[in-house]
Design an enzyme around this catalytic site. Structure first.
Site, PDB file in Angstrom:
ATOM      1  N   CYS A 153      55.879  39.158  25.813  1.00 55.48           N
ATOM      2  CA  CYS A 153      56.952  38.572  26.630  1.00 55.48           C
ATOM      3  C   CYS A 153      57.656  37.403  25.938  1.00 55.48           C
ATOM      4  O   CYS A 153      58.727  36.984  26.369  1.00 55.48           O
ATOM      5  CB  CYS A 153      56.406  38.119  27.977  1.00 55.48           C
ATOM      6  N   HIS A 167      60.816  32.787  31.213  1.00 54.87           N
ATOM      7  CA  HIS A 167      60.331  34.169  31.321  1.00 54.87           C
ATOM      8  C   HIS A 167      60.107  34.483  32.795  1.00 54.87           C
ATOM      9  O   HIS A 167      59.527  33.680  33.535  1.00 54.87           O
ATOM     10  CB  HIS A 167      59.031  34.303  30.521  1.00 54.87           C
ATOM     11  N   ASN A 219      59.123  41.655  36.028  1.00 58.22           N
ATOM     12  CA  ASN A 219      58.838  41.152  34.679  1.00 58.22           C
ATOM     13  C   ASN A 219      59.185  42.257  33.676  1.00 58.22           C
ATOM     14  O   ASN A 219      58.512  43.284  33.614  1.00 58.22           O
ATOM     15  CB  ASN A 219      57.350  40.781  34.615  1.00 58.22           C
TER      16      ASN A 219
HETATM   17  O1  UT7 Z   1      54.304  38.249  31.212  1.00 55.50           O
HETATM   18  C1  UT7 Z   1      52.988  37.893  31.427  1.00 55.50           C
HETATM   19  C2  UT7 Z   1      52.451  38.821  32.470  1.00 55.50           C
HETATM   20  N1  UT7 Z   1      51.462  38.294  33.334  1.00 55.50           N
HETATM   21  C3  UT7 Z   1      51.664  37.473  34.366  1.00 55.50           C
HETATM   22  O2  UT7 Z   1      52.685  36.893  34.561  1.00 55.50           O
HETATM   23  C4  UT7 Z   1      50.540  37.328  35.305  1.00 55.50           C
HETATM   24  C5  UT7 Z   1      50.289  35.966  35.798  1.00 55.50           C
HETATM   25  N2  UT7 Z   1      49.472  36.072  36.991  1.00 55.50           N
HETATM   26  C6  UT7 Z   1      50.009  36.311  38.198  1.00 55.50           C
HETATM   27  O3  UT7 Z   1      51.205  36.416  38.334  1.00 55.50           O
HETATM   28  C7  UT7 Z   1      49.083  36.383  39.378  1.00 55.50           C
HETATM   29  O4  UT7 Z   1      47.774  36.058  38.962  1.00 55.50           O
HETATM   30  C8  UT7 Z   1      49.088  37.786  40.069  1.00 55.50           C
HETATM   31  C9  UT7 Z   1      50.421  37.992  40.780  1.00 55.50           C
HETATM   32  C10 UT7 Z   1      48.854  38.883  39.058  1.00 55.50           C
HETATM   33  C11 UT7 Z   1      47.994  37.847  41.112  1.00 55.50           C
HETATM   34  O5  UT7 Z   1      48.141  36.789  42.054  1.00 55.50           O
HETATM   35  P1  UT7 Z   1      46.877  35.896  42.455  1.00 55.50           P
HETATM   36  O6  UT7 Z   1      47.348  34.940  43.456  1.00 55.50           O
HETATM   37  O7  UT7 Z   1      46.316  35.336  41.165  1.00 55.50           O
HETATM   38  O8  UT7 Z   1      45.926  36.946  43.128  1.00 55.50           O
HETATM   39  P2  UT7 Z   1      44.454  37.397  42.705  1.00 55.50           P
HETATM   40  O9  UT7 Z   1      44.475  38.190  41.439  1.00 55.50           O
HETATM   41  O10 UT7 Z   1      43.570  36.205  42.773  1.00 55.50           O
HETATM   42  O11 UT7 Z   1      44.129  38.383  43.884  1.00 55.50           O
HETATM   43  C12 UT7 Z   1      44.029  37.943  45.231  1.00 55.50           C
HETATM   44  C13 UT7 Z   1      43.764  39.145  46.119  1.00 55.50           C
HETATM   45  C14 UT7 Z   1      42.630  40.039  45.625  1.00 55.50           C
HETATM   46  O12 UT7 Z   1      41.895  40.440  46.733  1.00 55.50           O
HETATM   47  P3  UT7 Z   1      40.497  39.742  47.092  1.00 55.50           P
HETATM   48  O13 UT7 Z   1      39.637  39.963  45.889  1.00 55.50           O
HETATM   49  O14 UT7 Z   1      40.819  38.292  47.304  1.00 55.50           O
HETATM   50  O15 UT7 Z   1      40.057  40.472  48.321  1.00 55.50           O
HETATM   51  C15 UT7 Z   1      43.341  41.231  45.040  1.00 55.50           C
HETATM   52  O16 UT7 Z   1      42.566  42.419  45.116  1.00 55.50           O
HETATM   53  O17 UT7 Z   1      44.934  39.996  46.178  1.00 55.50           O
HETATM   54  C16 UT7 Z   1      44.553  41.353  45.943  1.00 55.50           C
HETATM   55  N3  UT7 Z   1      45.668  42.045  45.304  1.00 55.50           N
HETATM   56  C17 UT7 Z   1      46.621  42.684  46.015  1.00 55.50           C
HETATM   57  N4  UT7 Z   1      46.783  42.855  47.330  1.00 55.50           N
HETATM   58  C18 UT7 Z   1      47.887  43.534  47.722  1.00 55.50           C
HETATM   59  C19 UT7 Z   1      45.959  42.139  43.990  1.00 55.50           C
HETATM   60  N5  UT7 Z   1      47.094  42.822  43.832  1.00 55.50           N
HETATM   61  C20 UT7 Z   1      47.518  43.178  45.071  1.00 55.50           C
HETATM   62  C21 UT7 Z   1      48.651  43.887  45.539  1.00 55.50           C
HETATM   63  N6  UT7 Z   1      48.779  44.034  46.857  1.00 55.50           N
HETATM   64  N7  UT7 Z   1      49.578  44.408  44.712  1.00 55.50           N
END
Ligand code: UT7
Length: 316
Positions: free
Chosen positions: A116, A243, A273
């Site tokens: 990215c 980004h 993204n």
């Molecule tokens: O260009 C570089 C690319 N990468 C990035 O930019 C990623 C940077 N990271 C992020 O943007 C965030 O970490 C995410 C958007 C990927 C995730 O957000 P988060 O607030 O860090 O959520 P998390 O991974 O801690 O997940 C929280 C909960 C989980 O459930 P439990 O374990 O708390 O029950 C996930 O299973 O959200 C759940 N979850 C979803 N629920 C509904 C994960 N993805 C989804 C989804 N829909 N699509």
């Protein structure tokens, strides 16, 4: 000997026609529009059609940038294509783009993979090559077909990405517009956080929370160091093009800089993204909508797999 001033002479972009909304995704996987919007800010993304490849999207963006710059394909002697989704492992997709555009054989054409951060890496590389006096006009393109490397069964990653391309023509500065500076970084110790491991069908794997934490720290460092180096304060920056990964990452950068969110160009709600395409796509939209004007100083800042990160300062 002072180096000649190099400027971005024009920009262009291409977004595929097909829109995939969060609501449509919620019919395919276990997610909701509300979760995606709250956690990321993304509402929809573009998905390449059957006949669209990284090369065709890159060429479309490049044609628009050439026309905007008033530069013809036969004046180009350098094509740098930033991508992590090349059409083929070889040849370089930049060579396919060269052929589509009719860029002459004396041009150097290569792909660059800094994920990215690729567009800022490409800008730095092209700037150095042009400033050496050995190349005259460059195309720096970021183009990605992320839909081809996303695991459509992994809800934690597939909701984030989209397809598209953005391009810039670089050449000798015509007025006071010029590239003022760039900073590049990489932290290979974190490479495992975001990768596409080998396998029968290679797809993105990501430790989202860790990438998020690193992204905030890295973007802040990249911004602080480039501002310090140029004796500028955040208040002197007309616009920031970050980004487009997650609105919460952008909000924390805005808070760190003490700048209102309005100073940031944001299109992730409509495109998600698009990796290396993200900054040049947002930049072109900002220029064409009048958000970025002559005399402005714009800050570009990115992070991505590697983990790579970087920043650039551009005067228009
Ligand atoms: O260009 C570089 C690319 N990468 C990035 O930019 C990623 C940077 N990271 C992020 O943007 C965030 O970490 C995410 C958007 C990927 C995730 O957000 P988060 O607030 O860090 O959520 P998390 O991974 O801690 O997940 C929280 C909960 C989980 O459930 P439990 O374990 O708390 O029950 C996930 O299973 O959200 C759940 N979850 C979803 N629920 C509904 C994960 N993805 C989804 C989804 N829909 N699509």
């Amino acid at each position: 000997m002072s180096t000649p001033a190099i400027a971005i002479l024009g920009t262009g972009a291409h977004a595929p026609a097909k829109v995939l909304t969060n609501h449509e995704l919620a019919r395919l996987i276990d997610t909701t529009d509300e979760w995606i919007v709250t956690r990321t800010g993304i509402r929809e993304r573009r998905i390449a059609g059957k006949n669209e490849s990284t090369a065709t999207m890159a060429a479309a963006a490049a044609r628009a940038a050439l026309s905007d710059a008033g530069v013809t394909a036969d004046q180009i002697d350098l094509v740098i294509l930033a991508t992590l989704t090349p059409d083929l492992p070889m040849p370089a997709t930049a060579c396919l783009v060269q052929d589509l555009l009719g860029v002459p054989a004396r041009a150097a054409c290569f792909d660059l993979n800094a994920a990215c951060s690729g567009f800022i890496y490409g800008l730095d590389t092209a700037w150095a090559m042009l400033a050496s006096g050995r190349y005259h006009h460059a195309l720096v393109i970021g183009a990605e077909k992320m839909s081809s490397i996303v695991d459509w069964t992994d809800r934690s990653t597939c909701v984030l990405f989209g397809d598209g391309a953005g391009a810039a023509v670089l050449g000798p500065a015509r007025g006071t517009a010029q590239i003022l500076g760039t900073r590049l970084y990489a932290e290979g110790a974190h490479a495992h956080l975001l990768s596409i491991p080998r396998g029968p069908k290679p797809v993105i794997q990501m430790k989202g929370r860790e990438v998020f934490k690193n992204a905030v720290r890295q973007m802040e460092d990249a911004v602080r160091e480039i501002l310090e180096q140029h004796g500028l304060t955040a208040a002197q920056i007309s616009s920031v093009i970050p980004h487009q990964a997650n609105i919460r990452i952008i909000e924390s950068l805005a808070q760190y800089l003490g700048l209102p969110l309005e100073r940031f160009v944001i299109n992730l709600d409509r495109h998600g993204n698009t990796s290396a395409a993200s900054i040049p796509l947002a930049l072109d939209q900002a220029r064409r909508s009048g958000r970025v004007r002559a005399g402005d100083t714009t800050l570009l800042v990115a992070f991505g797999a590697g983990l790579t990160y970087g920043s650039a300062l551009v005067r228009w």
